[in-house]
Each structure stands twice: as structure tokens, then as C-alpha cells.
Design a protein around this motif. Structure first.
Motif, PDB file in Angstrom:
ATOM      1  N   ALA A   1       4.705  15.401 -20.013  1.00  0.00           N
ATOM      2  CA  ALA A   1       4.867  14.226 -19.136  1.00  0.00           C
ATOM      3  C   ALA A   1       4.529  12.937 -19.870  1.00  0.00           C
ATOM      4  O   ALA A   1       4.887  11.857 -19.410  1.00  0.00           O
ATOM      5  N   ALA A   2       3.855  13.051 -20.995  1.00  0.00           N
ATOM      6  CA  ALA A   2       3.508  11.849 -21.751  1.00  0.00           C
ATOM      7  C   ALA A   2       4.393  11.701 -22.987  1.00  0.00           C
ATOM      8  O   ALA A   2       4.021  11.074 -23.963  1.00  0.00           O
ATOM      9  N   TRP A   3       5.585  12.316 -22.917  1.00  0.00           N
ATOM     10  CA  TRP A   3       6.583  12.067 -23.965  1.00  0.00           C
ATOM     11  C   TRP A   3       7.485  10.956 -23.458  1.00  0.00           C
ATOM     12  O   TRP A   3       8.035  11.053 -22.348  1.00  0.00           O
ATOM     13  N   PHE A   4       7.601   9.890 -24.226  1.00  0.00           N
ATOM     14  CA  PHE A   4       8.324   8.732 -23.730  1.00  0.00           C
ATOM     15  C   PHE A   4       9.607   8.519 -24.531  1.00  0.00           C
ATOM     16  O   PHE A   4       9.558   8.138 -25.694  1.00  0.00           O
ATOM     17  N   GLY A   5      10.753   8.774 -23.892  1.00  0.00           N
ATOM     18  CA  GLY A   5      12.039   8.525 -24.523  1.00  0.00           C
ATOM     19  C   GLY A   5      12.319   7.034 -24.597  1.00  0.00           C
ATOM     20  O   GLY A   5      12.734   6.507 -25.620  1.00  0.00           O
ATOM     21  N   ASP A   6      12.069   6.367 -23.496  1.00  0.00           N
ATOM     22  CA  ASP A   6      12.164   4.897 -23.513  1.00  0.00           C
ATOM     23  C   ASP A   6      11.074   4.311 -22.628  1.00  0.00           C
ATOM     24  O   ASP A   6      10.299   5.055 -22.006  1.00  0.00           O
ATOM     25  N   ALA A   7      11.044   2.996 -22.567  1.00  0.00           N
ATOM     26  CA  ALA A   7       9.923   2.305 -21.903  1.00  0.00           C
ATOM     27  C   ALA A   7       9.800   2.705 -20.433  1.00  0.00           C
ATOM     28  O   ALA A   7       8.688   2.773 -19.902  1.00  0.00           O
ATOM     29  N   SER A   8      10.908   2.987 -19.757  1.00  0.00           N
ATOM     30  CA  SER A   8      10.823   3.280 -18.324  1.00  0.00           C
ATOM     31  C   SER A   8      10.080   4.595 -18.071  1.00  0.00           C
ATOM     32  O   SER A   8       9.540   4.809 -16.983  1.00  0.00           O
ATOM     33  N   ASP A   9      10.037   5.480 -19.067  1.00  0.00           N
ATOM     34  CA  ASP A   9       9.280   6.724 -18.907  1.00  0.00           C
ATOM     35  C   ASP A   9       7.782   6.487 -18.737  1.00  0.00           C
ATOM     36  O   ASP A   9       7.054   7.360 -18.291  1.00  0.00           O
ATOM     37  N   ARG A  10       7.354   5.330 -19.128  1.00  0.00           N
ATOM     38  CA  ARG A  10       5.925   5.014 -19.056  1.00  0.00           C
ATOM     39  C   ARG A  10       5.491   4.539 -17.665  1.00  0.00           C
ATOM     40  O   ARG A  10       4.314   4.348 -17.422  1.00  0.00           O
ATOM     41  N   MET A  11       6.460   4.344 -16.793  1.00  0.00           N
ATOM     42  CA  MET A  11       6.143   3.669 -15.519  1.00  0.00           C
ATOM     43  C   MET A  11       5.935   4.655 -14.361  1.00  0.00           C
ATOM     44  O   MET A  11       6.625   5.663 -14.258  1.00  0.00           O
ATOM     45  N   SER A  12       4.984   4.322 -13.489  1.00  0.00           N
ATOM     46  CA  SER A  12       4.807   5.006 -12.203  1.00  0.00           C
ATOM     47  C   SER A  12       4.551   3.931 -11.156  1.00  0.00           C
ATOM     48  O   SER A  12       4.082   2.845 -11.481  1.00  0.00           O
ATOM     49  N   TYR A  13       4.866   4.294  -9.906  1.00  0.00           N
ATOM     50  CA  TYR A  13       4.762   3.296  -8.844  1.00  0.00           C
ATOM     51  C   TYR A  13       4.118   3.895  -7.596  1.00  0.00           C
ATOM     52  O   TYR A  13       4.234   5.094  -7.346  1.00  0.00           O
ATOM     53  N   VAL A  14       3.513   3.026  -6.816  1.00  0.00           N
ATOM     54  CA  VAL A  14       2.959   3.445  -5.529  1.00  0.00           C
ATOM     55  C   VAL A  14       3.371   2.425  -4.478  1.00  0.00           C
ATOM     56  O   VAL A  14       3.311   1.214  -4.716  1.00  0.00           O
ATOM     57  N   ALA A  15       3.818   2.925  -3.343  1.00  0.00           N
ATOM     58  CA  ALA A  15       4.022   2.066  -2.176  1.00  0.00           C
ATOM     59  C   ALA A  15       3.180   2.677  -1.059  1.00  0.00           C
ATOM     60  O   ALA A  15       3.235   3.882  -0.822  1.00  0.00           O
ATOM     61  N   GLN A  16       2.384   1.858  -0.441  1.00  0.00           N
ATOM     62  CA  GLN A  16       1.451   2.395   0.551  1.00  0.00           C
ATOM     63  C   GLN A  16       1.332   1.407   1.706  1.00  0.00           C
ATOM     64  O   GLN A  16       1.348   0.202   1.495  1.00  0.00           O
ATOM     65  N   SER A  17       1.235   1.962   2.906  1.00  0.00           N
ATOM     66  CA  SER A  17       0.838   1.093   4.016  1.00  0.00           C
ATOM     67  C   SER A  17      -0.493   1.612   4.524  1.00  0.00           C
ATOM     68  O   SER A  17      -0.723   2.822   4.565  1.00  0.00           O
ATOM     69  N   ILE A  18      -1.364   0.714   4.828  1.00  0.00           N
ATOM     70  CA  ILE A  18      -2.701   1.082   5.291  1.00  0.00           C
ATOM     71  C   ILE A  18      -2.839   0.560   6.713  1.00  0.00           C
ATOM     72  O   ILE A  18      -2.632  -0.625   6.964  1.00  0.00           O
ATOM     73  N   VAL A  19      -3.136   1.462   7.611  1.00  0.00           N
ATOM     74  CA  VAL A  19      -3.300   1.092   9.018  1.00  0.00           C
ATOM     75  C   VAL A  19      -4.754   1.367   9.369  1.00  0.00           C
ATOM     76  O   VAL A  19      -5.221   2.493   9.227  1.00  0.00           O
ATOM     77  N   SER A  20      -5.480   0.341   9.800  1.00  0.00           N
ATOM     78  CA  SER A  20      -6.881   0.610  10.116  1.00  0.00           C
ATOM     79  C   SER A  20      -7.254   0.019  11.462  1.00  0.00           C
ATOM     80  O   SER A  20      -6.612  -0.909  11.958  1.00  0.00           O
ATOM     81  N   ARG A  21      -8.263   0.612  12.029  1.00  0.00           N
ATOM     82  CA  ARG A  21      -8.761   0.118  13.304  1.00  0.00           C
ATOM     83  C   ARG A  21     -10.281   0.176  13.283  1.00  0.00           C
ATOM     84  O   ARG A  21     -10.877   1.150  12.823  1.00  0.00           O
ATOM     85  N   LYS A  22     -10.879  -0.889  13.778  1.00  0.00           N
ATOM     86  CA  LYS A  22     -12.329  -0.933  13.879  1.00  0.00           C
ATOM     87  C   LYS A  22     -12.700  -0.623  15.316  1.00  0.00           C
ATOM     88  O   LYS A  22     -12.130  -1.197  16.250  1.00  0.00           O
ATOM     89  N   PHE A  23     -13.608   0.325  15.479  1.00  0.00           N
ATOM     90  CA  PHE A  23     -14.088   0.695  16.818  1.00  0.00           C
ATOM     91  C   PHE A  23     -15.511   0.169  16.939  1.00  0.00           C
ATOM     92  O   PHE A  23     -16.400   0.630  16.223  1.00  0.00           O
ATOM     93  N   GLY A  24     -15.730  -0.771  17.832  1.00  0.00           N
ATOM     94  CA  GLY A  24     -17.051  -1.374  17.933  1.00  0.00           C
ATOM     95  C   GLY A  24     -17.366  -2.114  16.646  1.00  0.00           C
ATOM     96  O   GLY A  24     -16.464  -2.503  15.919  1.00  0.00           O
ATOM     97  N   ASP A  25     -18.624  -2.298  16.340  1.00  0.00           N
ATOM     98  CA  ASP A  25     -18.915  -3.035  15.113  1.00  0.00           C
ATOM     99  C   ASP A  25     -19.447  -2.128  14.004  1.00  0.00           C
ATOM    100  O   ASP A  25     -19.849  -2.591  12.960  1.00  0.00           O
ATOM    101  N   ARG A  26     -19.455  -0.827  14.236  1.00  0.00           N
ATOM    102  CA  ARG A  26     -19.987   0.073  13.216  1.00  0.00           C
ATOM    103  C   ARG A  26     -18.949   0.981  12.577  1.00  0.00           C
ATOM    104  O   ARG A  26     -19.084   1.373  11.438  1.00  0.00           O
ATOM    105  N   LEU A  27     -17.930   1.335  13.334  1.00  0.00           N
ATOM    106  CA  LEU A  27     -17.029   2.390  12.890  1.00  0.00           C
ATOM    107  C   LEU A  27     -15.634   1.842  12.605  1.00  0.00           C
ATOM    108  O   LEU A  27     -15.091   1.073  13.387  1.00  0.00           O
ATOM    109  N   ALA A  28     -15.079   2.259  11.477  1.00  0.00           N
ATOM    110  CA  ALA A  28     -13.698   1.911  11.152  1.00  0.00           C
ATOM    111  C   ALA A  28     -12.984   3.156  10.674  1.00  0.00           C
ATOM    112  O   ALA A  28     -13.602   4.058  10.103  1.00  0.00           O
ATOM    113  N   PHE A  29     -11.680   3.185  10.914  1.00  0.00           N
ATOM    114  CA  PHE A  29     -10.901   4.366  10.593  1.00  0.00           C
ATOM    115  C   PHE A  29      -9.542   3.919  10.047  1.00  0.00           C
ATOM    116  O   PHE A  29      -8.983   2.945  10.534  1.00  0.00           O
TER     117      PHE A  29
END
Lengths: 183, 314
Positions: free
Chosen positions: B160-188
Motif C-alpha cells: 500500500a506504500a508503493w507509489f506509482g504516481d503522486a495521487s497514490d500518496r493521497m487519502s481523504y476523509v469526509a465526515q459529518s458530526i452531529v452532537s447534542r448536549k443534554f443539560g450542562d454535563r452530558l454531550a453525545f
């Protein structure tokens, strides 16, 4: 029927009179400054509200704690989370009156004393402070600077940061009032 | 009729009298209509992954994240001083608040997978903020990360670390984070995540979905307990193939303490994942809590405020 008519006109007249007595300000400016050995802390907001009754001398202030802006947002975080606990105590509120018998319907600049109760961080404390009220052609401005001792309002400063947070904070308030109509 | 009139008069007078005494009723609706829920987490990370909290405009965050070696198991124990002699991954990063809702960061990490010597670029945008009155029930942030490996290519083209060209070196992440705070102590939080790696080993997956769950329980004003878990959706075929090669994939789990000390947020945590980058700890965790292959680590965040000193004085 005649009586009823008379009564209504009376009510209308009364409310009209009272409307001229009460002045309010929807963007009252508050700022505070504290100087401690390690750093100065300064914050301001223009989201406060205030009202004054020129007849009775009653005066009122209210400010949302979370509206205070600090240059260093981390200070703002600590102010809201650790010191003022703004989610538990979202407002500071002052109810008081002008001590002197000043006729605030007449033009002039008056050095006044205001006394009343300040609720800050959920703790009530009586204050008696000097202020200035200027009346000019139906426009009223008021301003005051006074000190708040943080310990008086049960705002705990842990010993770790005692060099960063002053024991006494100087608060400045400025309001420009306009007459309340159509109450 | 007279009586009614009299009563009405009395009422109007008493209302008028009250108004004279108390001016507070003028501002019954003072404050923003839907006040925002502030400080769901202490910082921009929960443990391994991002939280919905942002840096504010002009804030610079200098971060050092560190993961030590295995506490127990084959590579841990007293001979490595319970993992402290080793470091599986280290990231040094600078992150900056462009606006109150948009932050960007640049980081360099050692890397702890097939690909090492990683340079990452991240952008996080806060889409929605939870309000105290429930008008908006959750906060949502979107994260995009691009990671490039700067290591020398492997000789063996099957790796996996053999690089034919520059694009082989790239990885990406797309993430959505959904959070909710319950009261003033707890978050999820829930973090649906998509990882794309341009170059992977045989039978590994270029595209992988994962679901993260995380939470925080405040135990005092300055201390909170945090926990985080990711479930990567790896195909059974891929799982089975790697198992036949003697490699088992585990789901990353972290628990930690976050301690705020003035300008710092200090995180002490224990995770079974060795890597810090999402592109690695989500698809490539092969170490297990149950075999003593967890490590302690820390994240230190030091925030500075840049600019605006002159503007502020005005």
C-alpha cells in the motif's frame, strides 16, 4: 354608558401620561475591566437593556451574560463556563431607584446616587453607586462606573489562576433612552 | 354599570401602579430568540475524532497529539516501561479559525499504518448550532481532510506504500458530526464518516464507511470524561482474507480525561488504535484492548488569539 365612555377616556389619558414617564434603551452598553498581575481582562456588550421612570426615579438594567465579547475568545469561554456560569445564570439584573429627588423631566445634567439590588451569578447584593444622568429635550442619557467584588457574587477564582483574575472588576454602563410609546 | 366601570378603573389604576414600580416587564423577551447551546465539548476533538466545537475567528490552536506504544501484550509491559518507550504516532498541527464557523488546519504526523510521514490538511465547517429552546435540536459540523504521505515509495508494488504516481500518496476523509448536549454535563455525538484511500493493499477497501459515536460527561467545571468508538463497515470478504493472513481488524475505542488548565486543554486518553489520522485509525486498527494492545496518549491544545488588538482598543 356615559360613565363607561368617561372611564375609557380616563384610561387612555392615564396610559398616555405614564408613557411619557418611562424611557427605555434597548442597546445599553456594558463593559468591564479588571487588572491583575498577569493580564488585563476587558469585555463589552451592547446587548443590555434599561429603563427609567422619570417620575418615580425607578431604574432598571438587564444584560445577557453570554453577550459579553472578549478579544481573547478563550477568556470568553472561561468567563461563561467557569466563572459566571451563563447557562445557569443567563442574565445580570439590577432593580433600583434614584435616591435624590431630581426632576428628570427638566433639561440638565444630574449627579445622582442610585441604590438597588443587583442579581449577578444568581446572588443578590445591594449596591449604592454614583452616576450621571443628562436630560436634553426629552432625550436621556445615563452612565456610571462602579466596582464589583467578584467574591460578593460567589464567583470562585481558583488559586491556580488568582494572578490572572482580579478580585475587583470595574463595570461601566451607558444608556441612551428614548420615550416608551404604545405600551 | 357604575360598578363595572368602577372595577375597571380600579384594575387600570393597579396595573398602572405596578408599572411604575417595576420596569422589568418592558423586557420580558430580552435576549436572543433562540439562544445557542455553547461549549458542547471543551475542544475541537473528542478523543480521536473531531467534535462539533470550533475555533473562533482569529484563534490559532497549536496541537500536539501523541500515542505511546502498547501498554501490555507482546510489545508492552516492563521492557518498554508499559509503552512509554515507544511512540506509535505523533502529530504536530496548527489550526486556525477563519470565521467563527470555519476552521482550517495543517498537520504533520508520523503515521501508523502502511503509509507514514503524513501531511494533513483539514477544513471544518459548522453548519448548524443547537439552541437552548430546542428550536434546533443538534449541532452539525462537516469535516474534510486530505492526507498525503511523504515517505519514500516501497520497492514492492503490491504494498500500500508503493507509489506509482503522486495521487497514490493521497487519502481523504469526509465526515459529518452531529452532537447534542443534554443539560450542562452530558454531550453525545454521532459521526458518519467516509474514508477514501487512493492506494490500499490487496483485498483492502479504497472506500469505507464508518460510524463514530462519542460522548462527554463533565465531572467538574474543568474536568470531563470522554469516550469515543468507531465502527468501520469493512466487507466480510476483506475481513476473511486478512484473517487468513493473520491480521484481525478491531474497532477503535478510546476513553479519556480532558482537563482545562487556563489556555490549555490537556487530554489524557487510552485507545487501542495506534494512529491519529482518521484515514488510518478507522480502517487500519489491528490492535485489541483485550490483548493489552492499548496505549495511553495525550492531546495538548494551546490556543492563541491573533490580530484585533488595535481594533479592540477603539
Amino acid at each position: 354608558m356615559k360613565n363607561l365612555f368617561l372611564l375609557f377616556s380616563l384610561v387612555i389619558i392615564t396610559s398616555a401620561v405614564s408613557a411619557q414617564d418611562v424611557f427605555s434603551c434597548k442597546n445599553t452598553r456594558f463593559s468591564f475591566f479588571s487588572s491583575a498581575p498577569l493580564e488585563d481582562i476587558e469585555a463589552k456588550t451592547d446587548k443590555g437593556v434599561s429603563a427609567i421612570n422619570v417620575k418615580t426615579g425607578a431604574i432598571y438594567f438587564k444584560v445577557p451574560i453570554a453577550s459579553f465579547q472578549f478579544r481573547k475568545k478563550l477568556m470568553q469561554d472561561h468567563f461563561n463556563q467557569n466563572y459566571l456560569e451563563s447557562d445557569k445564570f443567563p442574565f445580570a439584573e439590577f432593580k433600583g431607584k434614584v435616591v435624590e429627588n431630581t426632576d428628570l423631566s427638566r433639561n440638565g445634567t444630574y449627579e445622582v446616587t442610585v441604590e438597588g439590588m443587583l442579581n449577578l451569578h444568581g446572588v443578590d447584593k445591594a449596591y449604592r453607586e454614583k452616576g450621571t444622568i443628562t436630560v436634553k429635550d426629552g432625550n436621556i442619557t445615563a452612565g456610571s462606573t462602579f466596582n464589583i467584588r467578584v467574591a460578593d457574587h460567589r464567583i470562585d477564582v481558583p488559586s491556580m489562576v488568582v494572578k490572572n483574575v482580579a478580585e475587583v472588576v470595574a463595570v461601566t454602563v451607558n444608556a441612551v433612552y428614548t420615550a416608551v410609546v404604545n405600551r | 354599570m357604575k360598578i363595572i366601570a368602577f372595577l375597571l378603573l380600579c384594575t387600570s389604576i393597579s396595573v398602572y401602579g405596578q408599572a411604575q414600580q417595576d420596569l422589568s416587564h418592558l423586557f420580558d423577551s430580552t435576549g436572543p430568540a433562540h439562544p445557542k447551546v455553547l461549549y458542547t465539548y471543551k475542544g475541537t476533538r473528542i478523543i480521536m475524532g473531531h467534535s462539533t466545537d470550533m475555533l473562533r475567528k482569529h484563534e490559532l490552536d497549536f496541537r500536539v497529539d501523541h500515542r505511546f506504544g502498547d501498554l501490555g501484550g507482546e510489545f508492552g509491559g516492563s521492557k518498554t516501561f508499559y509503552g512509554i518507550d515507544n511512540s506509535t504516532d505523533i502529530r504536530i498541527g496548527l489550526e486556525y479559525g477563519i470565521t467563527d464557523r470555519l476552521m482550517a488546519g495543517l498537520g504533520r504526523s508520523k503515521g501508523s499504518g502502511e503509509q507514514r510521514q503524513l501531511i494533513d490538511l483539514l477544513v471544518k465547517y459548522k453548519l448548524v448550532e443547537q439552541t437552548q429552546d430546542g428550536h434546533v435540536p443538534v449541532s452539525v459540523a462537516l469535516l474534510g481532510t486530505a492526507v498525503m504521505s511523504a515517505m519514500t515509495s516501497e520497492e514492492d508494488p503490491h504494498k500500500a506504500a508503493w507509489f506509482g504516481d503522486a495521487s497514490d500518496r493521497m487519502s481523504y476523509v469526509a465526515q459529518s458530526i452531529v452532537s447534542r448536549k443534554f443539560g450542562d454535563r452530558l454531550a453525545f455525538s454521532l459521526s458518519p464518516t467516509y474514508v477514501h484511500r487512493n492506494r490500499v493493499g490487496y483485498m483492502d477497501m479504497n472506500n469505507m464507511f464508518a460510524l463514530g459515536v462519542g460522548g462527554r460527561l463533565k465531572v467538574s467545571k474543568r474536568i470531563g470524561i470522554v469516550a469515543e468508538y468507531f465502527y468501520p463497515f469493512r466487507s466480510q470478504a476483506s475481513r476473511d482474507y486478512y484473517k487468513s493472513q493473520g491480521i484481525t481488524f478491531y474497532n477503535p475505542l478510546g476513553v479519556g480525561l480532558e482537563i482545562e488548565t487556563g489556555g490549555h486543554v490537556f487530554h489524557i486518553n487510552f485507545t487501542n488504535s495506534t494512529a491519529i489520522q482518521e484515514t488510518q485509525f478507522i480502517p487500519e486498527t489491528t490492535t485489541s484492548w483485550l490483548q493489552g494492545q492499548f496505549r495511553w496518549g495525550f492531546n495538548i491544545s494551546r490556543r492563541f488569539t491573533l490580530f484585533g488588538k488595535k481594533d479592540w482598543k477603539k
